[in-house]
Design a protein around this motif. Structure first.
Motif, PDB file in Angstrom:
ATOM      1  N   SER A 122      11.814  -9.711  13.456  1.00  0.00           N
ATOM      2  CA  SER A 122      11.561 -10.761  12.481  1.00  0.00           C
ATOM      3  C   SER A 122      10.302 -11.524  12.879  1.00  0.00           C
ATOM      4  N   ASP A 123       9.840 -12.375  11.965  1.00  0.00           N
ATOM      5  CA  ASP A 123       8.650 -13.186  12.203  1.00  0.00           C
ATOM      6  C   ASP A 123       8.919 -14.230  13.269  1.00  0.00           C
ATOM      7  N   ASN A 124       7.858 -14.638  13.923  1.00  0.00           N
ATOM      8  CA  ASN A 124       7.937 -15.756  14.848  1.00  0.00           C
ATOM      9  C   ASN A 124       7.811 -17.060  14.078  1.00  0.00           C
ATOM     10  N   GLY A 125       8.414 -18.116  14.611  1.00  0.00           N
ATOM     11  CA  GLY A 125       8.407 -19.390  13.897  1.00  0.00           C
ATOM     12  C   GLY A 125       7.025 -19.951  13.659  1.00  0.00           C
ATOM     13  N   THR A 126       6.088 -19.681  14.579  1.00  0.00           N
ATOM     14  CA  THR A 126       4.749 -20.245  14.412  1.00  0.00           C
ATOM     15  C   THR A 126       3.990 -19.600  13.261  1.00  0.00           C
ATOM     16  N   ILE A 160      23.240  -6.148  18.800  1.00  0.00           N
ATOM     17  CA  ILE A 160      21.941  -6.002  18.153  1.00  0.00           C
ATOM     18  C   ILE A 160      20.891  -6.731  18.979  1.00  0.00           C
ATOM     19  N   ASN A 161      19.792  -6.036  19.274  1.00  0.00           N
ATOM     20  CA  ASN A 161      18.684  -6.649  19.997  1.00  0.00           C
ATOM     21  C   ASN A 161      17.738  -7.314  18.999  1.00  0.00           C
ATOM     22  N   TRP A 162      17.465  -8.589  19.214  1.00  0.00           N
ATOM     23  CA  TRP A 162      16.625  -9.359  18.298  1.00  0.00           C
ATOM     24  C   TRP A 162      15.243  -9.485  18.909  1.00  0.00           C
TER      25      TRP A 162
END
Length: 343
Positions: A122-126, A160-162
């Motif tokens: 998934s996307d990073n918060g920044t 699940i690896n995030w």
């Protein structure tokens, strides 16, 4: 102007060198560093099952209405997109709001329908720091420490690896960003300026998902009538395809490669018909010994009886029988009768 007065050997290269080494000119040029495209990640080229390695992204917000009556109350909703790295299959899920519970519910629905994935990216918060006003809530959710802690714990419990892509690098998630673009492409043209309810939006998203999963994965020729699509890895054929003719009775040497695949699929249905379908309902014969189940009598006192006749319904299925006991003949539903193992 210099060239009009002096003849400088290699003047063009010399001037370019001076200009490119000028800090002021460099700051005004807005040039960015580029690099050769790297190799594809291992997750993209491994022949794994659908959605074993998946990317996740949120799209929205989209304005929907609570009801279809007059002056309905409007609210915002979002779309969670899961995209398979290997097959580019898409899974779309409408999410009611930007909360941790809503995300976990969407993730559970995804796992229940498509199976548990091994790696989720998934996307990073920044990546949302420069977002517009409509994405402020999304930025706050992704940057929330409590949200990330709960999600990490839930994913670890599921095995699940995030993974996060690097900060301030949304182009690392170009695979699922392209999926969001394709989803919005169809959504704008189908919905337009209309306002949908949550149920209507879910229905439209399911149809868009079928369209995206039926798109060709590679270029096709004029003679290729059955291109490879993500749906081939999900159900064995495109979700928008027409029913195939029966080819089981045709000799194998007369079949094309595609028809041979269809014959294999139809062979599974033959096994389903011969092995599984016949076990769904046993047809009881007459003169079988049964026990009459009485609700107010202990099981050891149930009466023994013999089936004399059965009464099929309009569909040919037997639902009651005529039985004979020591005290006379009665009609009882088959739900009250238990066939003895001795039969």
């Amino acid at each position: 102007m210099l060239r009009q007065q002096y003849w400088i050997l290699g003047s063009r290269n010399l001037i370019r060198k001076i200009v490119f080494s000028c800090k002021t000119c460099f700051m005004q040029s807005r040039l960015r560093s580029n690099q050769l495209m790297g190799d594809l990640p291992v997750e993209r080229i491994q022949p794994t099952g659908p959605f074993t390695n998946s990317g996740l992204d949120y799209a929205g917000p989209f304005t929907i209405k609570f009801s279809s009556g007059r002056n309905p109350k409007l609210t915002k909703t979002y779309v969670a997109l899961f995209l398979c790295f290997s097959t580019k299959a898409v899974y779309l899920e409408a999410v009611s709001d930007l909360t941790t519970d809503a995300f976990l519910a969407a993730l559970r629905r995804f796992v229940s329908r498509r199976g548990r994935c091994a790696n989720l990216y998934s996307d990073n918060g920044t990546n949302f720091q420069g977002a517009r006003r409509c994405l402020t809530e999304m930025h706050k959710l992704v940057m929330s420490q409590q949200h990330n802690s709960i999600i990490s714990t839930s994913l670890a419990r599921e095995g699940i690896n995030w993974h996060f892509i690097p900060p301030s690098a949304p182009h690392f998630g170009g695979l699922w960003e392209a999926g969001v673009k394709s989803m919005k492409f169809h959504l704008r043209r189908v919905v337009g300026s209309s306002l949908l309810t949550f149920e209507e939006l879910s229905t439209v998203l399911s149809q868009i998902e079928a369209i995206l999963n039926s798109r060709p994965l590679c270029s096709i020729s004029d003679n290729d009538l059955n291109p490879l699509t993500p749906s081939h890895y999900l159900i064995g054929e495109p979700l928008t395809s027409i029913p195939e003719p029966i080819v089981e009775d045709i000799p194998q040497n007369r079949l094309t490669h595609w028809n041979l695949m269809q014959k294999m699929v139809q062979g599974f249905w033959r096994r389903w018909h011969m092995g599984y379908l016949t076990t769904l309902q046993d047809r009881k014969k007459t003169w079988d010994l049964v026990v009459i189940k009485e609700p107010n009598v202990p099981a050891t006192k149930w009466v023994l009886a013999r089936v004399e006749d059965v009464t099929p319904g309009a569909d040919g299925i037997v639902r009651d029988a005529t039985i004979r006991t020591a005290n006379g003949t009665f009609v009882r539903p088959i739900t009250k009768l238990a066939l003895l193992p001795a039969n």
